[in-house]
Design a protein around this motif. Structure first.
Motif, short mmCIF file in Angstrom:
data_model
loop_
_atom_site.label_atom_id
_atom_site.label_comp_id
_atom_site.label_asym_id
_atom_site.label_seq_id
_atom_site.Cartn_x
_atom_site.Cartn_y
_atom_site.Cartn_z
N ILE A 1 7.59 8.77 -3.47
CA ILE A 1 8.34 7.88 -2.57
C ILE A 1 8.87 6.68 -3.34
O ILE A 1 10.03 6.28 -3.18
N LEU A 2 8.05 6.10 -4.20
CA LEU A 2 8.49 4.97 -5.01
C LEU A 2 9.68 5.37 -5.88
O LEU A 2 10.67 4.63 -5.98
N ASP B 1 0.80 -1.24 0.00
CA ASP B 1 0.00 0.00 0.00
C ASP B 1 0.83 1.28 0.00
O ASP B 1 0.35 2.32 0.47
N VAL B 2 2.05 1.22 -0.51
CA VAL B 2 2.80 2.46 -0.73
C VAL B 2 2.42 2.95 -2.12
O VAL B 2 2.80 2.34 -3.13
N THR B 3 1.66 4.03 -2.18
CA THR B 3 1.08 4.48 -3.45
C THR B 3 1.60 5.83 -3.90
O THR B 3 1.33 6.24 -5.03
N LEU C 1 5.93 4.76 6.62
CA LEU C 1 6.07 5.81 7.62
C LEU C 1 6.26 7.17 6.94
O LEU C 1 5.66 8.17 7.35
N VAL C 2 7.08 7.19 5.90
CA VAL C 2 7.28 8.43 5.13
C VAL C 2 5.97 8.86 4.48
O VAL C 2 5.61 10.04 4.49
N ALA D 1 18.46 10.78 2.88
CA ALA D 1 18.65 10.79 1.43
C ALA D 1 17.32 10.64 0.70
O ALA D 1 17.04 11.36 -0.27
N VAL D 2 16.48 9.72 1.16
CA VAL D 2 15.17 9.53 0.53
C VAL D 2 14.31 10.77 0.71
O VAL D 2 13.72 11.28 -0.26
N VAL D 3 14.26 11.28 1.94
CA VAL D 3 13.41 12.45 2.22
C VAL D 3 13.90 13.69 1.46
O VAL D 3 13.10 14.55 1.09
#
Length: 220
Positions: free
Chosen positions: A26-27, A20-22, A73-74, A97-99
């Protein structure tokens, strides 16, 4: 030789999308950032398994949390492109790095000098210019660069100190996993005026960050 680019794509398709990461931002960010750069050399080959990965020396107890738990969480924090974000418990810098691909700027707080040094070196080497690593006690946050639109706590807590929510801007958000083991749950705190409310996000089990354990109760 491990094809890390293919490993990242499989992580996104098989671990994130199926949980459910949509949020496509973020992907895209997690397919771009080389997770293998943020783990010890002995762990690089397994950098993309959906498990917590130890970082630093064995006695720190610090980990990179499972990719799909971190991504959720992000996502819960709803980071916007103009947000200033504080990452509490930056470790070797992966979360920052991701954020950094989602926000305007990132302050990455770490209290372990060795982890902070690694984080700084990797972020610089990757050319990430909108994230800075700072050192200090995690439980105190980093008020001098605040207040923040978002605070992301990269690890679990048993007690969330008011010191952190006080560093949120009006309408600011704090995403954290509360509780140990099977009792853990991701929560989103939101500030409205001086009041702070929270809502449940999802169940999750993550290693406890140093300094956030409940005080031991005396037994008579």
């Amino acid at each position: 030789m491990t094809d890390f680019k293919q490993s990242r794509r499989k992580m996104v398709d098989n671990q994130l999308r199926t949980n459910d990461v949509t949020d496509h931002r973020i992907l895209d960010a997690m397919e771009l950032i080389p997770r293998e750069r943020f783990v010890p050399a002995s762990k690089k080959v397994i950098a993309y398994i959906d498990e917590d990965l130890p970082i630093g020396s064995d006695d720190t107890g610090r980990v990179l949390m499972k990719p799909h738990i971190f991504a959720k969480l992000v996502q819960l924090a709803e980071i916007r492109a103009d947000d200033v974000v504080l990452v509490v418990g930056a470790g070797t810098g992966y979360s920052a790095a991701v954020v950094s691909k989602l926000a305007a700027s990132v302050v990455a707080l770490e209290e372990n000098p060795d982890l902070a040094k690694t984080a700084t070196e990797v972020l610089v080497d990757l050319g990430i210019e909108n994230a800075v690593v700072v050192e200090g006690p995690l439980v105190k946050g980093y008020a001098s660069e605040g207040p923040y639109d978002v605070i992301l706590v990269d690890g679990a807590v048993e007690v969330l100190p008011a010191t952190l929510t006080e560093q949120l801007k009006p309408d600011g958000r704090l995403a954290v996993i509360e509780g140990r083991g099977g009792a853990g749950a991701a929560k989103l705190y939101q500030k409205s005026g001086s009041a702070v409310s929270s809502r449940f996000g999802f169940n999750a089990s993550v290693s406890l960050l140093p300094g956030f354990a409940k005080a031991e109760e005396f037994v008579f």
